[in-house]
Scaffold this active site. Sequence first.
Site, PDB file in Angstrom:
ATOM      1  N   GLY A  33       0.823  -1.206   0.000  1.00 21.40           N
ATOM      2  CA  GLY A  33       0.000   0.000   0.000  1.00 21.40           C
ATOM      3  C   GLY A  33       0.850   1.246   0.000  1.00 21.40           C
ATOM      4  N   ASN A  34       0.231   2.372   0.245  1.00 21.61           N
ATOM      5  CA  ASN A  34       0.985   3.630   0.276  1.00 21.61           C
ATOM      6  C   ASN A  34       0.336   4.603   1.256  1.00 21.61           C
ATOM      7  OD1 ASN A  34      -0.904   5.513  -1.112  1.00 21.61           O
ATOM      8  ND2 ASN A  34      -0.823   3.832  -2.540  1.00 21.61           N
TER       9      ASN A  34
END
Length: 236
Positions: A33-34
Site C-alpha cells: 500500500g501507500n
Amino acid sequence: AGETRAILDLDGMSMLVSAGGTREPIDPVRFIGNRSSGRQGVAIAVAAADRGADVTLLAANIDAAILADVEAHPGIAVTAVSSADDLERELTARAESADVIVMTAAVSDYRVDGASDQKIRKEDHPDGAPTLQLVQNPDILQGLAADRWPGQTIVGFAAETADSTDELLERGRRKRERKGVDLLAVNEVGWSAGFEQEQNTLHLIDAHDDVLRTVSGTKRQAAEGLLDTILRVRVR
Ligand code: CTP
Ligand code: CA
C-alpha cells in the site's frame, strides 16, 4: 457558513473523483500500500458537491472518519474500491457519463504477480524470505485521457519530491504531457509534507504547460482553487 460557498456554479456538472490509495494483495492477509489518506480527494468531492455538482467518489481504502463528511452529503455517492484493478473497473464503468474526472487516488504502480490464495507462512520458507514477483499496473489515468470525449475534462494529481520549485514544475510538465490530461495538480511532498498535514500547495499545470494557478492553504481551499481552475479550462 465558513468556507462553504453559496454559489452553485457547478450545478448540472457530473464529476467522478478517485481518492485514497490502492492496496495490492500479497496473500489474503497482506498487501502493498501507500501513504495517501484520501483527504485531498474527499475535500474536492465535498467542495464540488457544495457548489452543485453531482459527485461520485471512488474511495480506495479511506478511513471511515475521513469519509464521514462525504457519506452525509446528499450530492455525493460513494463506492469503495481496494486494488488498482477494482479502481480501473469502477472508473471505466462510470467514465463516459462524467463531465469531469479527477484522479487523486494514489494508484500502486505494481502489483504482485500471482498473489497467493493461502497465507504465506514462515515454515514454508525455513531458509530465508520469499521473493515477490511484481508486474506493472496499467496507467488508468492515461487510458481515461486517451478515451475522453470532446468537452470532457480529465485532471491528474502528482505528488513529487524535488530540490527546487523549477525542478518540481519541470517534472510536472513532463508528467502532464505523458498522461495527456487537461490539467495536472502537482503537490510537493517530503516525508511528511503534503501527506498527513492539513496545509497543502498545488501547482496547476494546463495543456499549454502554463502554471494557471498555485493554490496554498487548507485542503478545502486547495480544492476550491482547483475547481475554479477546472471551470476556467472548460470554457476556453
Ligand atoms: N495513475 C493512474 N494509474 C497508475 C498510476 C498513476 O491512473 N497506474 C494516476 C494517479 O491517480 C495520478 C497520476 O496518475 O492522478 C500521477 O500519478 P503518479 O504516481 O505521479 O504517476 P506515475 O505515472 O505512476 O509516475 P511515477 O513514476 O512518478 O510514480
Ligand atoms: Ca506512481
